[in-house]
Design a protein around this motif. Sequence first.
Motif, PDB file in Angstrom:
ATOM      1  N   UNK A 566       0.815  -1.226   0.000  1.00  0.00           N
ATOM      2  CA  UNK A 566       0.000   0.000   0.000  1.00  0.00           C
ATOM      3  C   UNK A 566       0.845   1.270   0.000  1.00  0.00           C
ATOM      4  N   UNK A 567       1.973   1.278   0.722  1.00  0.00           N
ATOM      5  CA  UNK A 567       2.728   2.524   0.823  1.00  0.00           C
ATOM      6  C   UNK A 567       3.427   2.898  -0.473  1.00  0.00           C
ATOM      7  N   UNK A 568       3.692   1.888  -1.315  1.00  0.00           N
ATOM      8  CA  UNK A 568       4.337   2.203  -2.596  1.00  0.00           C
ATOM      9  C   UNK A 568       3.419   3.117  -3.405  1.00  0.00           C
ATOM     10  N   UNK A 569       2.106   3.011  -3.142  1.00  0.00           N
ATOM     11  CA  UNK A 569       1.163   3.796  -3.941  1.00  0.00           C
ATOM     12  C   UNK A 569       1.126   5.256  -3.534  1.00  0.00           C
ATOM     13  N   UNK A 570       1.738   5.584  -2.419  1.00  0.00           N
ATOM     14  CA  UNK A 570       1.767   7.000  -2.032  1.00  0.00           C
ATOM     15  C   UNK A 570       2.934   7.735  -2.695  1.00  0.00           C
ATOM     16  N   UNK A 571       3.915   6.974  -3.204  1.00  0.00           N
ATOM     17  CA  UNK A 571       5.038   7.633  -3.892  1.00  0.00           C
ATOM     18  C   UNK A 571       4.556   8.380  -5.150  1.00  0.00           C
ATOM     19  N   UNK A 572       3.758   7.717  -6.007  1.00  0.00           N
ATOM     20  CA  UNK A 572       3.266   8.460  -7.172  1.00  0.00           C
ATOM     21  C   UNK A 572       2.445   9.687  -6.768  1.00  0.00           C
ATOM     22  N   UNK A 573       1.775   9.615  -5.609  1.00  0.00           N
ATOM     23  CA  UNK A 573       0.985  10.766  -5.180  1.00  0.00           C
ATOM     24  C   UNK A 573       1.909  11.948  -4.869  1.00  0.00           C
ATOM     25  N   UNK A 574       3.032  11.665  -4.223  1.00  0.00           N
ATOM     26  CA  UNK A 574       4.006  12.727  -3.942  1.00  0.00           C
ATOM     27  C   UNK A 574       4.451  13.378  -5.247  1.00  0.00           C
ATOM     28  N   UNK A 575       4.619  12.529  -6.253  1.00  0.00           N
ATOM     29  CA  UNK A 575       5.019  13.023  -7.582  1.00  0.00           C
ATOM     30  C   UNK A 575       3.889  13.876  -8.183  1.00  0.00           C
ATOM     31  N   UNK A 576       2.666  13.390  -8.037  1.00  0.00           N
ATOM     32  CA  UNK A 576       1.509  14.101  -8.603  1.00  0.00           C
ATOM     33  C   UNK A 576       1.328  15.482  -7.979  1.00  0.00           C
ATOM     34  N   UNK A 577       1.559  15.582  -6.668  1.00  0.00           N
ATOM     35  CA  UNK A 577       1.339  16.872  -5.986  1.00  0.00           C
ATOM     36  C   UNK A 577       2.245  17.966  -6.561  1.00  0.00           C
ATOM     37  N   UNK A 578       3.407  17.565  -7.067  1.00  0.00           N
ATOM     38  CA  UNK A 578       4.315  18.568  -7.663  1.00  0.00           C
ATOM     39  C   UNK A 578       3.651  19.239  -8.864  1.00  0.00           C
ATOM     40  N   UNK A 579       2.705  18.523  -9.509  1.00  0.00           N
ATOM     41  CA  UNK A 579       2.080  19.051 -10.728  1.00  0.00           C
ATOM     42  C   UNK A 579       0.623  19.430 -10.486  1.00  0.00           C
ATOM     43  N   UNK A 580       0.235  19.650  -9.227  1.00  0.00           N
ATOM     44  CA  UNK A 580      -1.171  19.868  -8.902  1.00  0.00           C
ATOM     45  C   UNK A 580      -1.745  21.051  -9.691  1.00  0.00           C
ATOM     46  N   UNK A 581      -2.724  20.763 -10.549  1.00  0.00           N
ATOM     47  CA  UNK A 581      -3.391  21.825 -11.302  1.00  0.00           C
ATOM     48  C   UNK A 581      -2.577  22.418 -12.432  1.00  0.00           C
ATOM     49  N   UNK A 582      -1.450  21.773 -12.778  1.00  0.00           N
ATOM     50  CA  UNK A 582      -0.569  22.395 -13.777  1.00  0.00           C
ATOM     51  C   UNK A 582      -0.753  21.829 -15.182  1.00  0.00           C
ATOM     52  N   UNK A 583      -1.789  21.022 -15.376  1.00  0.00           N
ATOM     53  CA  UNK A 583      -2.183  20.534 -16.697  1.00  0.00           C
ATOM     54  C   UNK A 583      -1.042  19.947 -17.549  1.00  0.00           C
ATOM     55  N   UNK A 584      -0.754  20.561 -18.713  1.00  0.00           N
ATOM     56  CA  UNK A 584       0.175  19.908 -19.658  1.00  0.00           C
ATOM     57  C   UNK A 584       1.572  19.690 -19.084  1.00  0.00           C
ATOM     58  N   UNK A 585       1.949  20.471 -18.079  1.00  0.00           N
ATOM     59  CA  UNK A 585       3.325  20.364 -17.573  1.00  0.00           C
ATOM     60  C   UNK A 585       3.661  18.954 -17.099  1.00  0.00           C
ATOM     61  N   UNK A 586       2.644  18.131 -16.875  1.00  0.00           N
ATOM     62  CA  UNK A 586       2.900  16.808 -16.312  1.00  0.00           C
ATOM     63  C   UNK A 586       3.312  15.815 -17.405  1.00  0.00           C
ATOM     64  N   UNK A 587       3.156  16.201 -18.682  1.00  0.00           N
ATOM     65  CA  UNK A 587       3.245  15.185 -19.731  1.00  0.00           C
ATOM     66  C   UNK A 587       4.572  14.451 -19.782  1.00  0.00           C
TER      67      UNK A 587
END
Length: 900
Positions: A566-587
């Motif tokens: 389960x905790x491995x799944x929080x790593x991608x979330x940490x990554x996602x928060x860096x791009x919160x609301x930033x749309x194309x920048x995540x590509x």
Amino acid sequence: MSKTPDPNSTGASGSAGGDKSAREEATIKVPSKDPKKKDDKKDEDLSEEDLALKQQLELYVERVQDTDPGLQKVALESMRQEIRTSTSSMTSVPKPLKFLRPHYGTLKGYYEKMPDLDLKKLLADILSVLALTMSAEGERESLKYRLLGSQGDIGSWGHEYVRNLAGEISQEYAKRQGEEGPIDDLMELVQQIVAFHMKHNAEPEAVDLLMEVEDLDLLVEHVDSTNYKRTCSYLTSSAKYLPGPDDMLVLDIAYTIYMKFEEYPSALVTALYLDNMQYVKQVFTSCDDLLRKKQFCYILARHGQTFELDEEMCAEDEEREGLQEIINNAKLSEGYLTLARDIEVMEPKTPDDIYKPHLLDGRASAGASVDSARQNLASTFVNAFVNAGFGQDKLMTVPSEASSGGASTSWLFKNKEHGKASAAASLGMILLWDVDSGLAQIDKYFHSTDTHVIAGALLGVGIVNCGIKNECDPALALLAEYIDKEDPSIRIGAIMGLGLAYAGSQNEQIRSKLTPILGDSKASLDVLAFTAISLGLVYVGSCNEEIAQAVIFALMERSESELGEPFARLLPLGLGLLYLGKQESVEATAEVSKTFNEKIRKHCDMTLLSCAYAGTGNVLKVQHFLGQCAQHFEKGETFQGPAVLGIAMVAMAEELGLEMAIRSLEHLLQYGEPNIRRAVPLALALLCISNPKVNVMDTLSRLSHDSDSEVAMAAIISLGLIGAGTNNARIAGMLRNLSSYYYKEANLLFCVRIAQGLVHLGKGLLTLSPYHSEHFLLSPTALAGLVTMLHACLDMKAIILGKYHYVLYFLTLAMQPRMLLTVDENLKPLSVPVRVGQAVDVVGQAGRPKTITGFQTHSTPVLLAAGDRAELATEKYIPLSPILEGFVILKENRDYRDDQ
């Protein structure tokens, strides 16, 4: 200059000789489309007046085709006069247009044959107006003849004509863009139409036309002080429905207009929506009124924006320090306690005041003996949530009796092992935002020998500092040395504490301290997960590449078995928060994530997309997530959980999308796999956070008795979240019934208790909604806290019901007083009467409609529920912010005279 002939006299002079015969002649000559009989019948139905008009017009049509240019001109002028002076009711076509319909073809044919004279232009004008009712769909004849015509004043033909032209222009523009034809003639017309609309209170129509022809810059020169507010409110509210990058363009124009008219608070709010710090600086440098600057600082503080003022923005050192203090939120605790005293809720509440066991039948209260450590842990959270920010309670802050060594320590030790961490941290929640006294009271736990207590104290320090910035960085000073300790729980306490204290600050020191942990192959997975989340919180929405790379490498280096945890799944979330609301920048990052181990690949992809498009309302992304949820797999897939949350994160932006998302989630409940059903309640919670909508409440109530205990737990926690800080009696009743229903099941009962604590969050003075400023701005740190907590709830058993229950404290990031506190020019509370009622959407409505309905008058400070709006009920003061929420500075109205 020739005088236009009188329409009545011309008719007479032209046919003085044989009026009757001329008329008869006209009726014979003019080809009528109807057979004769029908025509007679129609003529009999008309009143005399109408009949005269009809015959008059037919005569003009005849005269237009005359060989004598003088007669032609007179006839055209008269026809024009008739059309212009006619009025029409809302439902019928103006009479002259009706009677001229049969002759439209004749006139068109004659126009083609006419020699090229000024008269031809006059006829073109008339044909352009006739085309309004006559032209075939898609022919755009009205526009064609308008461009061939005399280019006179456009408004004189009436509103309907102008609106029709605007529609045809947008079609023609699209066609010419496709063929890359010239558009100068169209743009001249657009200029005229926009000027006309702006003069006649039709701002939305002007904006629509300019959006169609992609030239919104024109707007800036046409707005004036009477209509700029209406224009901008239409621009900002339509931005939510436009595809990118148009939405940003529209807001840019709104910002420019606000700045032009020195409507600085609105300009600042728009700049924050655009996340454009240059604009924010501009607002500060353009305005030289210190009091207004203080109001800007309150807006920035509410948004959770880290912002450093420099000499340019405020020259005086002392003034600048005062302003910076407001931005740092140093005044929040004081204002919140002022509100609490005014509403008289300072009295601490115990968990039993919330559970109300006396209202339940005997068996439930007797069942309290089940796993008492678990019950005490639940009470710890309830106590922390209910007394959040009040600085006193009955469990943790009781003054110590000299003999026994203090009651607070005794409550601490009524919790087992990791329970003590949450108990110690709960002291931070009770002293929320009060940094000085908070640190003083938590200090005693640092001398403990128990690692869990120290871990809790570290987390408590983070919670107290949550949303408050301080020049001397006490949290960093206290927590930094514990980051690299051996004990994992102490490390997690310090790391999570830093994440809470510095969320959104993009603090370099924290990055340099935490990034190495991600590269440490010996660090345990839970430590890694909390590090990634904390870095994600501190750098929320910053698209910081170094951190992104560190998280990506950490994900690549872990073994396949670890990635299934389960905790491995929080790593991608940490990554996602860096791009919160930033749309194309995540590509770019999303592309890299496609190379991950397949155990985590899809999960990572969903999480990144849902974060990047959070709060944008992007319909295509919602469809994409729904598509992912429609797939059925043999074994449960974890990635569908984040996809369901993604639907809510994207659709929460505006009311319409929100209602549609709720309906789609209902379908997922019926057809989805179990792992999808577990996520649906959490998605509903995010859509209606601190806003208990009855239909959602009923759905969750139904799911709280679901046969799948994971669904039931998620539904119960979600009931707490939608009612968070509302004291909603209906939800409180549901939860009491659930506590007696599940009295034997420790896990479910624990969830019920947490939900009960949330409903009474801050005794009903707090909200968890990340939206503020009339639901326009989304605070990234608040959303990040909520999303982290919801992702943890996707696997209840491993995280919240395991030994990581302190992830519930991530909600601190979203806690805000739901108040309106009016202050005077010295920032001291000032009580004034205000009307509080349900907000009404008045965008684009004519006149000056009321903005609230069903209001009551109270004196400030007042509480604002979801969807409420306040307005001053006195003219004695002028608010410095158009949006009455949070702290609002009032300035005395110089022109105000008391009637008495």
